[in-house]
Scaffold this motif. Structure first.
Motif, mmCIF file in Angstrom:
data_model
loop_
_atom_site.group_PDB
_atom_site.id
_atom_site.type_symbol
_atom_site.label_atom_id
_atom_site.label_comp_id
_atom_site.label_asym_id
_atom_site.label_seq_id
_atom_site.Cartn_x
_atom_site.Cartn_y
_atom_site.Cartn_z
ATOM 1 N N VAL A 3 -8.250 -1.919 -0.410
ATOM 2 C CA VAL A 3 -8.714 -0.723 0.303
ATOM 3 C C VAL A 3 -10.143 -0.967 0.756
ATOM 4 O O VAL A 3 -10.978 -1.467 -0.012
ATOM 5 C CB VAL A 3 -8.671 0.528 -0.602
ATOM 6 C CG1 VAL A 3 -9.241 1.738 0.129
ATOM 7 C CG2 VAL A 3 -7.256 0.807 -1.060
ATOM 8 N N MET A 54 -1.937 5.414 -2.064
ATOM 9 C CA MET A 54 -2.131 3.968 -2.135
ATOM 10 C C MET A 54 -1.534 3.415 -3.415
ATOM 11 O O MET A 54 -1.831 3.904 -4.514
ATOM 12 C CB MET A 54 -3.630 3.653 -2.080
ATOM 13 C CG MET A 54 -3.975 2.189 -2.199
ATOM 14 S SD MET A 54 -3.400 1.276 -0.763
ATOM 15 C CE MET A 54 -3.702 -0.415 -1.305
ATOM 16 N N VAL A 93 -6.346 -0.266 4.855
ATOM 17 C CA VAL A 93 -5.686 -1.010 3.774
ATOM 18 C C VAL A 93 -5.387 -2.427 4.273
ATOM 19 O O VAL A 93 -4.254 -2.879 4.263
ATOM 20 C CB VAL A 93 -4.420 -0.286 3.268
ATOM 21 C CG1 VAL A 93 -4.803 1.021 2.600
ATOM 22 C CG2 VAL A 93 -3.422 -0.007 4.390
ATOM 23 N N ALA A 98 0.115 5.197 3.165
ATOM 24 C CA ALA A 98 -1.206 4.597 3.248
ATOM 25 C C ALA A 98 -1.349 3.755 4.517
ATOM 26 O O ALA A 98 -2.385 3.783 5.179
ATOM 27 C CB ALA A 98 -1.485 3.745 2.013
ATOM 28 N N PRO A 149 0.799 -1.229 0.000
ATOM 29 C CA PRO A 149 0.000 0.000 0.000
ATOM 30 C C PRO A 149 0.830 1.277 0.000
ATOM 31 O O PRO A 149 0.385 2.295 -0.516
ATOM 32 C CB PRO A 149 -0.801 -0.105 1.307
ATOM 33 C CG PRO A 149 -0.810 -1.558 1.630
ATOM 34 C CD PRO A 149 0.487 -2.096 1.143
#
Length: 402
Positions: free
Chosen positions: A253, A248, A271, A100, A96
């Motif tokens: 997600v 991301m 995430v 993120a 990620p």
């Protein structure tokens, strides 16, 4: 042969290991001692984590890397996200991104980032003591109080007025840093997306039902929900904006939001693997194993063509119970025999005490359903809600709907 490092497994993370093995990949799991023994035969190696904190998961993941360098890393749940991201960053593996992952672990950081990006969300403050921001809260009642890092609605609480706020401030005085948000109203949804190299490979919209205030415990999910064209565009744009704002890169997600009169308002984003059997619902709806897709992305493998749309319609029902001592559970065998019920579980029995549900861990069961069309799914859900009854000593019954 490639090797996957699976940080955290739990119960619902086991399909990651199964998917990796189907793909001919070795699996090195990081798990706590109490869960490690149950993984025998499902993974190739195990590194034991000494506890449940982010720091200890990172310690164990780093130790696993010293044993054997992985070709990919997957985080199972929220406490595992940072540990996995640190290894991904260190080894240059798909993931990620540290940004993120950091945002996923801290709702206040999410609020700050989305405010800077102009993404719709509630007004908010971060405070060490609720009493210090009573004046701000008074101007925005009702407000929602929540921890910065939690899951399953744990610690989330609606506060209606000044008297309730004072009581909440006293009760939660030793809790540390909290987020206070202006409450927003509107239908609640989640957006699940598989993202590769910053681009959405495929996404799904899930409609949610909750117990409502003050704790908003989720009681039902319907995947592949149908909305009008304008709403579909709005949701797609929101998801794209959130993915970009988070930085991301690659992975899954899970975005939760409400559709308010002023537009979408983000509740939170993560995430990691969504809960409440959503991965199973997504597989049933689209004939795609989302666990396998996450593993493929983590290892840099080729992906199939994304689905064109749902092939079936799936839902989960997660009843909560009225308080009291359970005297009977009725209808379980009947719902289990229903052709639309894929799996069902009731976690209470006669003699158990049902407390008010304040988080997802305090629900009394789960039912996974699938049907060929929406009408069939709604009929099956209605049957399950009517048939599965948990009676308590004071005469209350489950289900209790939000």
């Amino acid at each position: 042969m490639q090797r996957l490092l699976l940080v955290g497994v739990g119960l619902t993370g086991r399909p990651y290991a199964a998917a990796a093995r189907r793909l001919g990949v070795l699996v090195h799991a990081v798990e706590t001692a109490e869960r490690a023994e149950s993984l025998a035969g499902e993974v190739d190696d195990i590194t034991v984590c000494r506890g449940g904190s982010d720091e200890l998961w990172a310690e164990a993941a780093s130790a696993a890397v010293r044993t054997a360098r992985p070709d990919g890393v997957v985080a199972f749940s929220e406490p595992h996200v940072l540990a996995a991201a640190l290894i991904q960053d260190e080894l240059g593996l798909p993931g990620p991104s540290l940004r993120a992952a950091s945002l996923s672990r801290n709702k206040a950081l999410q609020r700050a980032r989305f405010a800077a990006a102009g993404i719709g969300q509630p007004g908010y403050l971060v405070t060490e003591r609720l009493g210090d921001v009573g004046a701000w809260a008074a101007e925005h009642f009702p407000v929602v109080v929540k921890p910065l890092s939690s899951a399953g609605s744990a610690g989330v609480e609606l506060v209606q007025d000044a008297q309730a706020y004072g009581e909440t401030a006293a009760r939660r005085a030793c809790e540390g840093r909290l987020l206070v948000e202006q409450a927003v109203t509107g239908p609640e949804f989640s957006w699940e997306a598989l993202v590769r190299d910053g681009k959405v490979w495929f996404a799904n919209l899930t409609a949610k039902e909750t117990t409502g205030p003050p704790y908003f415990v989720e009681t039902q999910h319907r995947t592949a929900v149908e909305v009008d064209d304008a709403t579909r565009v709005t949701v797609s744009e929101l998801g794209t904006d959130v993915v970009e704002a988070m930085g991301m890169r690659t992975g899954i997600v899970h975005l939760e939001f409400r559709l308010t009169e002023r537009g979408p308002a983000v509740m939170e984003v993560a995430v990691r693997t969504p809960g409440d059997r959503l991965m199973d619902l997504l597989a049933l709806a689209y004939d795609v194993d989302w666990y396998e897709m996450v593993v493929r992305m983590a290892l840099g493998m080729e992906l199939p063509e994304p689905p064109r749309g749902p092939v079936r319609y799936a839902a989960s029902y997660l009843p909560t119970g009225n308080t009291g001592v359970v005297t009977a559970v009725e209808g379980f065998d009947s719902i289990l025999a229903h052709p639309c019920v894929v799996d069902a579980e009731v976690t209470v029995g006669p003699g158990d005490v049902i407390a008010p549900a304040r988080s997802s861990g305090e629900r009394v069961g789960q039912v996974v359903l699938v049907a060929e069309d929406r009408a069939g799914l709604e009929s099956a859900l209605d049957y399950v809600r009517r048939t599965l009854v948990v009676t308590t000593g004071h005469g209350g019954e489950v289900p209790r709907h939000g």
